[in-house]
Design an enzyme around this catalytic site. Structure first.
Site, PDB file in Angstrom:
ATOM      1  N   ASN A 138       0.901  -1.275  -0.042  1.00  0.00           N
ATOM      2  CA  ASN A 138      -0.144  -0.007   0.073  1.00  0.00           C
ATOM      3  C   ASN A 138       0.970   1.220  -0.199  1.00  0.00           C
ATOM      4  O   ASN A 138       1.611   1.449   0.894  1.00  0.00           O
ATOM      5  CB  ASN A 138      -0.670  -0.137   1.132  1.00  0.00           C
ATOM      6  N   GLY A 156       0.402   4.283   0.245  1.00  0.00           N
ATOM      7  CA  GLY A 156      -0.051   5.423   1.228  1.00  0.00           C
ATOM      8  C   GLY A 156       0.513   5.195   2.683  1.00  0.00           C
ATOM      9  O   GLY A 156       1.338   5.855   3.285  1.00  0.00           O
ATOM     10  N   LYS A 157       0.711   3.721   2.918  1.00  0.00           N
ATOM     11  CA  LYS A 157       1.201   3.231   4.233  1.00  0.00           C
ATOM     12  C   LYS A 157       2.812   3.321   4.362  1.00  0.00           C
ATOM     13  O   LYS A 157       3.356   3.888   5.072  1.00  0.00           O
ATOM     14  CB  LYS A 157       0.947   1.794   4.535  1.00  0.00           C
ATOM     15  N   ASP A 217      -0.365  -4.202  11.013  1.00  0.00           N
ATOM     16  CA  ASP A 217      -1.760  -4.806  10.948  1.00  0.00           C
ATOM     17  C   ASP A 217      -2.900  -4.291  11.769  1.00  0.00           C
ATOM     18  O   ASP A 217      -2.457  -3.903  13.061  1.00  0.00           O
ATOM     19  CB  ASP A 217      -2.024  -6.401  11.169  1.00  0.00           C
ATOM     20  N   SER A 218      -4.110  -3.940  11.200  1.00  0.00           N
ATOM     21  CA  SER A 218      -5.033  -3.184  12.255  1.00  0.00           C
ATOM     22  C   SER A 218      -6.398  -3.462  11.808  1.00  0.00           C
ATOM     23  O   SER A 218      -6.654  -4.262  10.921  1.00  0.00           O
ATOM     24  CB  SER A 218      -4.576  -1.532  11.757  1.00  0.00           C
ATOM     25  N   PHE A 251     -11.104   6.918   6.541  1.00  0.00           N
ATOM     26  CA  PHE A 251     -11.508   5.566   5.469  1.00  0.00           C
ATOM     27  C   PHE A 251     -12.004   4.344   6.501  1.00  0.00           C
ATOM     28  O   PHE A 251     -12.424   4.608   7.463  1.00  0.00           O
ATOM     29  CB  PHE A 251      -9.931   5.236   4.934  1.00  0.00           C
ATOM     30  N   ASP A 273     -14.012   4.461  10.019  1.00  0.00           N
ATOM     31  CA  ASP A 273     -13.888   6.037  10.551  1.00  0.00           C
ATOM     32  C   ASP A 273     -15.566   6.278  10.741  1.00  0.00           C
ATOM     33  O   ASP A 273     -15.512   7.043  12.060  1.00  0.00           O
ATOM     34  CB  ASP A 273     -13.132   6.964   9.709  1.00  0.00           C
ATOM     35  N   LYS A 275      -7.446  13.171  14.494  1.00  0.00           N
ATOM     36  CA  LYS A 275      -7.388  11.725  14.375  1.00  0.00           C
ATOM     37  C   LYS A 275      -5.736  11.017  14.393  1.00  0.00           C
ATOM     38  O   LYS A 275      -5.510  10.086  15.284  1.00  0.00           O
ATOM     39  CB  LYS A 275      -8.093  11.288  13.043  1.00  0.00           C
ATOM     40  N   HIS A 277      -4.899   4.681  16.862  1.00  0.00           N
ATOM     41  CA  HIS A 277      -4.265   3.366  17.270  1.00  0.00           C
ATOM     42  C   HIS A 277      -2.704   3.433  16.610  1.00  0.00           C
ATOM     43  O   HIS A 277      -1.849   3.093  17.345  1.00  0.00           O
ATOM     44  CB  HIS A 277      -5.066   2.437  17.042  1.00  0.00           C
TER      45      HIS A 277
HETATM   46  P1  IMP Z   1      -4.886  -3.626   7.178  1.00  0.00           P
HETATM   47  O1  IMP Z   1      -4.205  -3.359   8.424  1.00  0.00           O
HETATM   48  O2  IMP Z   1      -4.452  -2.872   6.151  1.00  0.00           O
HETATM   49  O3  IMP Z   1      -4.915  -5.037   6.892  1.00  0.00           O
HETATM   50  O4  IMP Z   1      -6.246  -3.040   7.262  1.00  0.00           O
HETATM   51  C1  IMP Z   1      -7.235  -3.540   8.339  1.00  0.00           C
HETATM   52  C2  IMP Z   1      -8.515  -2.877   7.967  1.00  0.00           C
HETATM   53  O5  IMP Z   1      -9.045  -2.300   9.375  1.00  0.00           O
HETATM   54  C3  IMP Z   1      -8.634  -1.485   7.442  1.00  0.00           C
HETATM   55  O6  IMP Z   1      -9.147  -1.865   5.618  1.00  0.00           O
HETATM   56  C4  IMP Z   1     -10.036  -0.711   7.729  1.00  0.00           C
HETATM   57  O7  IMP Z   1     -10.890  -1.239   7.308  1.00  0.00           O
HETATM   58  C5  IMP Z   1      -9.683  -1.164   9.256  1.00  0.00           C
HETATM   59  N1  IMP Z   1      -8.990   0.091   9.894  1.00  0.00           N
HETATM   60  C6  IMP Z   1      -7.784   0.272  10.246  1.00  0.00           C
HETATM   61  N2  IMP Z   1      -7.297   1.188  10.819  1.00  0.00           N
HETATM   62  C7  IMP Z   1      -8.483   2.164  10.647  1.00  0.00           C
HETATM   63  C8  IMP Z   1      -8.688   3.545  10.767  1.00  0.00           C
HETATM   64  O8  IMP Z   1      -7.957   4.164  11.278  1.00  0.00           O
HETATM   65  N3  IMP Z   1     -10.029   3.856  10.428  1.00  0.00           N
HETATM   66  C9  IMP Z   1     -10.921   3.098   9.780  1.00  0.00           C
HETATM   67  N4  IMP Z   1     -10.654   1.871   9.530  1.00  0.00           N
HETATM   68  C10 IMP Z   1      -9.526   1.171   9.850  1.00  0.00           C
END
Ligand code: IMP
Length: 205
Positions: free
Chosen positions: A16, A18-19, A75-76, A158, A161, A181, A186
């Site tokens: 990604n 952006g990340k 991962d989130s 995104f 949110d 934000k 997190h």
């Molecule tokens: P990954 O860590 O890229 O696999 O993303 C996990 C998913 O968690 C993302 O696609 C979002 O749907 C959700 N997510 C993680 N962080 C956020 C945030 O800050 N806002 C909204 N959704 C989040």
């Protein structure tokens, strides 16, 4: 313990852009350069873990062993208390193949309604994993607590949110100034822990 210093190169185990850009801005301040996994042509491993930390480790360790360099992955996701922590590691998958988060947010609302659940507590979690050849992988986790609001509010941000209101605020993450934000999220908390542990000694020199 893994320590990074000026002149080191860190692989960001994410495809990604952006990340990669977000992490680049953060670590370049410490003289550490960044290269994305896609730029190195590294494969994307399957996220088969049952926790954020496990999935972040899978990604970081795969990138580190392929590149023989230190690698960072994140991962989130959203954890809803009354849904036993769901969607959790499935947060992205609940949006389906078209990555439509309106569908994912509707599913959260539907599952809470079906359970007749008035408890709206939720949290966003971010796990960062730092892996390096010959070292134990290190995990840095950040969490922001809050509650869910329906219908979704706001068009900023995104993912989930628009349905998440952080504790101590009235606006959802979708309505909030992105700078606010980013200061309380997190991800910000996990990064602060990482910076403290990995760069601290070099900062004070
Ligand atoms: P990954 O860590 O890229 O696999 O993303 C996990 C998913 O968690 C993302 O696609 C979002 O749907 C959700 N997510 C993680 N962080 C956020 C945030 O800050 N806002 C909204 N959704 C989040």
């Amino acid at each position: 313990m893994i320590r990074l210093q000026s002149g080191d190169c860190l692989v960001i185990a994410s495809h990604n852009s952006g990340k990669v850009a977000e992490i680049r801005a953060l670590v370049e301040a410490f003289g550490v350069s960044v290269v994305g996994a896609a730029e190195l042509g590294l494969p994307e491993p399957e996220e088969t873990g049952t926790s954020f930390a496990e999935n972040a480790s899978i990604k970081a360790e795969a990138a580190s062993s392929h590149s023989r360099k230190p690698a960072l992955a994140d991962d989130s996701g959203l954890c809803v208390a009354a849904l036993d922590g769901a969607p959790g590691v499935y947060s992205a998958r609940w949006a389906g193949p078209t990555k439509d988060f309106r569908i994912a947010m509707q599913r959260v609302e539907r599952e809470l309604r079906e359970k007749h659940e008035p408890d709206s507590r939720a949290s966003f979690v971010c796990a960062l994993a730092l892996a390096a050849p010959g070292h134990e992988t290190e995990i840095f986790e950040g969490r922001v607590f809050g509650s869910l609001t329906f219908p979704p509010r706001g068009t900023r941000g995104f993912g989930y949110d628009p349905i998440f209101v952080p504790e101590g605020y009235r606006q959802s993450f979708g309505e909030m100034d992105p700078q606010v934000k980013h200061a309380i999220s997190h991800r910000a908390k996990a990064f602060a822990k990482l910076v403290n542990a990995v760069f601290a000694r070099h900062q004070s020199q």
